[in-house]
Scaffold this active site. Structure first.
Site, PDB file in Angstrom:
ATOM      1  CE  LYS A 107      -6.568  -0.048   6.386  1.00  0.00           C
ATOM      2  NZ  LYS A 107      -7.750   0.398   5.745  1.00  0.00           N
TER       3      LYS A 107
ATOM      4  CG  HIS B  37      -1.777   1.136   1.401  1.00  0.00           C
ATOM      5  ND1 HIS B  37      -1.534   2.178   1.366  1.00  0.00           N
ATOM      6  CD2 HIS B  37      -3.072   0.671   1.624  1.00  0.00           C
ATOM      7  CE1 HIS B  37      -2.581   2.710   1.954  1.00  0.00           C
ATOM      8  NE2 HIS B  37      -3.704   2.105   1.335  1.00  0.00           N
TER       9      HIS B  37
ATOM     10  CG  ASP C 189       0.903  -2.492   6.142  1.00  0.00           C
ATOM     11  OD1 ASP C 189       0.126  -2.251   7.228  1.00  0.00           O
ATOM     12  OD2 ASP C 189       0.821  -1.864   4.902  1.00  0.00           O
TER      13      ASP C 189
ATOM     14  CB  CYS D 243      -3.980   3.305  -1.565  1.00  0.00           C
ATOM     15  SG  CYS D 243      -4.371   4.658  -1.060  1.00  0.00           S
TER      16      CYS D 243
ATOM     17  CD  GLN E 117      -6.747  -4.482   4.102  1.00  0.00           C
ATOM     18  OE1 GLN E 117      -7.147  -5.372   4.714  1.00  0.00           O
ATOM     19  NE2 GLN E 117      -6.990  -3.702   3.535  1.00  0.00           N
TER      20      GLN E 117
END
Ligand SMILES: Cc1ncc(COP(=O)(O)O)c(C=O)c1O
Length: 399
Positions: free
Chosen positions: A215, A112, A189, A354, A192
């Protein structure tokens, strides 16, 4: 399957929300925790000594402890940010101290922008090399390419724990181990990943990990940076000013210890308190149940989409992906399809997500796609509605 639709006030009759990859819906308990703060003790934190202020500070710090327990970390290693983007920019600010001219920063092509651009910029500022490692045509991380590019001057390796387009869950522990062997810092990261999978941060091998609070059923405006204490101890904050300083003279200052040194100014107190309630919600359902429910739905989503003539699905099969599927319908721009579905009450995301480099690298039509992402409250009926909507779009647009 878990049935918790009733716990999400936004899920009114007929709503098909398939965009939890962008932000999750908020359970009633999260909204109530925020309302309680604003109604009962709406004071600032870490400054007043009166009862409201003490209660607000306690609740804020209790959320930090909840995050730390969730991640298997120490509370001093948990920094609140406004989103994952800020967390990853802060990671770049901290590691900026160690990167010098001629070093290499290695980043995967499926990142991302939040875990791509801070590194591209840091490389430019420092005169370091910005090198991208690839994915295979079927959407797996290309480990051979990574190994080839992991040189002894590599100072940072940045990798997602789950791609927000392909859904791919790369072997991030293996990558972290190899990166550490050449002395590189590893930044993951987890934006997600954390809503679906339990994370023990230390076992990942990473030095720093960015997460989105919004999220994982938390309020908007919440994010987390986890970092090893050795690294956070002397790190360079993104912002400087109030609440993060031990002492200020006429021409000098001394920063607070971690995590306070990174939380300048008034934080989103209500948001952080809501994030604590979101963690309670996740733990009440349990990661095993979340994974079982979403795993079955993801398989159903993937197979249902693949069975629609004209639909092209990107990324690996369901057993190797997280709870989302990106696709295109041949002959129709992804924005047109998402708009049409939206008119039917089916909410999916469309665009470059993104992740422009990835769409370009895989030469995906329009360099954009439609993405459906599922969560604990979705049902197979939601997926059926999506497929029905695509079939209707095909007729409406004469495809
Ligand atoms: C993989 C990934 N990383 C980072 C981000 C950025 O998260 P935030 O919106 O919390 O900054 C996202 C958001 O979609 C994402 O999917």
């Amino acid at each position: 399957m878990v049935d918790c639709r009733a716990e999400f006030p936004a899920l009114r009759e007929g709503v098909v929300y398939l965009d939890s990859g962008a932000t999750s819906l908020k359970p009633r308990t999260v909204i109530e925790a925020m309302v309680k703060y604003y109604e009962e003790f709406p004071a600032n934190v870490h400054r007043g000594g009166y009862p409201w202020a003490n209660r607000a500070t306690e609740a804020y710090e209790e959320s930090r402890e909840k995050v730390a327990r969730l991640l298997g970390a120490h509370p001093d290693e948990v920094v609140f940010t406004k989103n994952a983007t800020e967390a990853l920019n802060l990671a770049a600010s901290i590691l900026g101290e160690y990167v010098k001219e001629g070093d290499r920063i290695l980043v995967s092509v499926m990142e991302h922008h939040a875990n791509f651009l801070p590194w591209m910029r840091l490389a430019r500022i420092k005169g370091a090399e910005f090198v991208i490692f690839n994915v295979t045509p079927d959407g797996y991380l290309d480990l051979n390419d990574f190994k080839k590019k992991l040189t002894h001057n590599t100072k940072v390796v940045a990798l997602t724990m789950a791609s927000n387009v392909l859904g791919t869950i790369p072997p991030f522990k293996r990558v972290a181990k190899m990166a550490r062997e050449v002395g590189a810092y590893v930044v993951l990261d987890g934006a997600q990943y954390l809503s679906h999978h339990r994370v023990r941060v230390r076992e990942t091998g990473a030095h720093l990990i960015g997460f989105s609070g919004h999220k994982i059923f938390g309020p908007m405006g919440t994010g987390i940076l986890w970092g090893r204490k050795e690294l956070l101890k002397d790190g360079n904050p993104l912002l400087i000013g109030g609440s993060m300083i031990k002492d200020v003279g006429f021409d000098n200052y001394e920063l607070e210890e971690t995590p306070k040194r990174y939380e300048a100014g008034t934080p989103d107190v209500g948001g952080v308190i809501g994030l604590g309630a979101a963690i309670d919600f996740i733990l009440k359902i349990g990661y095993d149940n979340i994974l079982a429910h979403e795993g079955e739905l993801t398989r159903y989503l993937y197979e249902s989409l693949r069975s629609v003539p004209g639909v092209e699905v990107y990324g690996p099969p369901p057993e190797d992906r997280t709870s989302l599927v990106a696709f295109n319908l041949r002959g129709l721009h992804p924005h047109d399809l998402a708009w049409y579905l939206g008119e039917m009450g089916i909410m999916v995301r469309s665009g470059g997500h993104c992740a422009h480099p990835l769409h370009k690298f895989l030469d995906i039509p329009y360099h954009q796609s439609v993405r459906a992402s599922v969560s604990i409250f979705n049902t197979k009926g939601d997926v059926d509605r999506l497929v029905e909507g695509i079939e209707r779009a095909k007729r409406a647009f004469r495809l």
